[in-house]
Design a protein around this motif. Sequence first.
Motif, short mmCIF file in Angstrom:
data_model
loop_
_atom_site.label_atom_id
_atom_site.label_comp_id
_atom_site.label_asym_id
_atom_site.label_seq_id
_atom_site.Cartn_x
_atom_site.Cartn_y
_atom_site.Cartn_z
N VAL A 221 -3.71 -36.50 55.64
CA VAL A 221 -2.90 -36.50 54.42
C VAL A 221 -1.63 -37.32 54.62
O VAL A 221 -1.26 -38.13 53.77
CB VAL A 221 -2.57 -35.06 53.97
CG1 VAL A 221 -1.51 -35.03 52.88
CG2 VAL A 221 -3.83 -34.35 53.51
N ALA A 222 -0.96 -37.12 55.76
CA ALA A 222 0.28 -37.86 56.04
C ALA A 222 0.00 -39.36 56.13
O ALA A 222 0.76 -40.17 55.60
CB ALA A 222 0.91 -37.36 57.33
N ARG A 223 -1.08 -39.72 56.80
CA ARG A 223 -1.43 -41.14 56.91
C ARG A 223 -1.75 -41.73 55.54
O ARG A 223 -1.32 -42.83 55.19
CB ARG A 223 -2.62 -41.31 57.86
CG ARG A 223 -2.84 -42.76 58.26
CD ARG A 223 -3.96 -42.89 59.24
NE ARG A 223 -5.20 -42.62 58.52
CZ ARG A 223 -6.33 -42.28 59.09
NH1 ARG A 223 -6.40 -42.13 60.39
NH2 ARG A 223 -7.41 -42.06 58.38
N ARG A 224 -2.49 -40.99 54.74
CA ARG A 224 -2.85 -41.46 53.39
C ARG A 224 -1.59 -41.62 52.52
O ARG A 224 -1.47 -42.57 51.78
CB ARG A 224 -3.80 -40.43 52.78
CG ARG A 224 -4.34 -40.83 51.47
CD ARG A 224 -5.73 -41.38 51.67
NE ARG A 224 -6.39 -41.45 50.40
CZ ARG A 224 -6.95 -42.55 49.95
NH1 ARG A 224 -6.94 -43.63 50.68
NH2 ARG A 224 -7.53 -42.56 48.79
N TYR A 225 -0.67 -40.65 52.64
CA TYR A 225 0.57 -40.69 51.87
C TYR A 225 1.41 -41.91 52.29
O TYR A 225 1.98 -42.59 51.45
CB TYR A 225 1.35 -39.40 52.04
CG TYR A 225 2.65 -39.37 51.27
CD1 TYR A 225 2.65 -39.21 49.89
CD2 TYR A 225 3.86 -39.53 51.91
CE1 TYR A 225 3.83 -39.21 49.17
CE2 TYR A 225 5.04 -39.53 51.20
CZ TYR A 225 5.03 -39.36 49.84
OH TYR A 225 6.20 -39.36 49.14
N ASP B 119 0.31 -44.70 53.53
CA ASP B 119 -0.36 -45.91 53.03
C ASP B 119 -0.07 -46.12 51.55
O ASP B 119 0.14 -47.26 51.10
CB ASP B 119 -1.87 -45.82 53.26
CG ASP B 119 -2.25 -45.90 54.72
OD1 ASP B 119 -1.40 -46.30 55.54
OD2 ASP B 119 -3.41 -45.57 55.04
N LEU B 120 -0.03 -45.04 50.78
CA LEU B 120 0.25 -45.16 49.35
C LEU B 120 1.72 -45.51 49.10
O LEU B 120 2.03 -46.21 48.13
CB LEU B 120 -0.10 -43.85 48.63
CG LEU B 120 -1.58 -43.51 48.53
CD1 LEU B 120 -1.77 -42.13 47.91
CD2 LEU B 120 -2.32 -44.56 47.72
N ALA B 121 2.60 -45.00 49.94
CA ALA B 121 4.03 -45.26 49.77
C ALA B 121 4.39 -46.69 50.19
O ALA B 121 5.40 -47.23 49.74
CB ALA B 121 4.85 -44.26 50.58
N ALA B 122 3.58 -47.29 51.02
CA ALA B 122 3.89 -48.64 51.53
C ALA B 122 3.55 -49.72 50.56
O ALA B 122 3.16 -49.71 49.53
CB ALA B 122 3.14 -48.90 52.82
#
Length: 150
Positions: A141-145, A147-150
Amino acid sequence: MERIPHSVIALLGRFSIAAVFWKSGQTKVEGFAVDLVEGTWSLGWPRFADSTIDLFRYEYNLPFIPPEIAAPLAAFAEHLFPILLLVGLATRFSALALLIMTAVIQIFVYPDAYPTHGVWATVLLYLIARGPGVIAIDHWVARRYRDLAA
């Protein structure tokens, strides 16, 4: 020894401490039993074991909270938080909840069991401080978040 990955230590810690609390929770219910270590299960509708309320009334005898409230809260916590730890979801929160439960047990229920509770607290503090590692839903979840924030 510094090459032992944090994720391996965290996974072992999550599984081990989850098993401790899950097995305790299983003693408080009937009709639903799952033991991943032994590979046994009985999938039915869970209900309180006949002795659960009396256990909280006479043996645990917690101050400030009636046994009719403490018993279901403890049984629920001893099932929910181990599952969350096992899959690595809300790991730090779950570890904190079980650390608080450990402190209550140590202070009010079994004050002479500090060697055991100290080990539990150490594992839980490690998970709170370092997190669940990469083998966890929290990591995904942290990695996905990120990636979306970048």
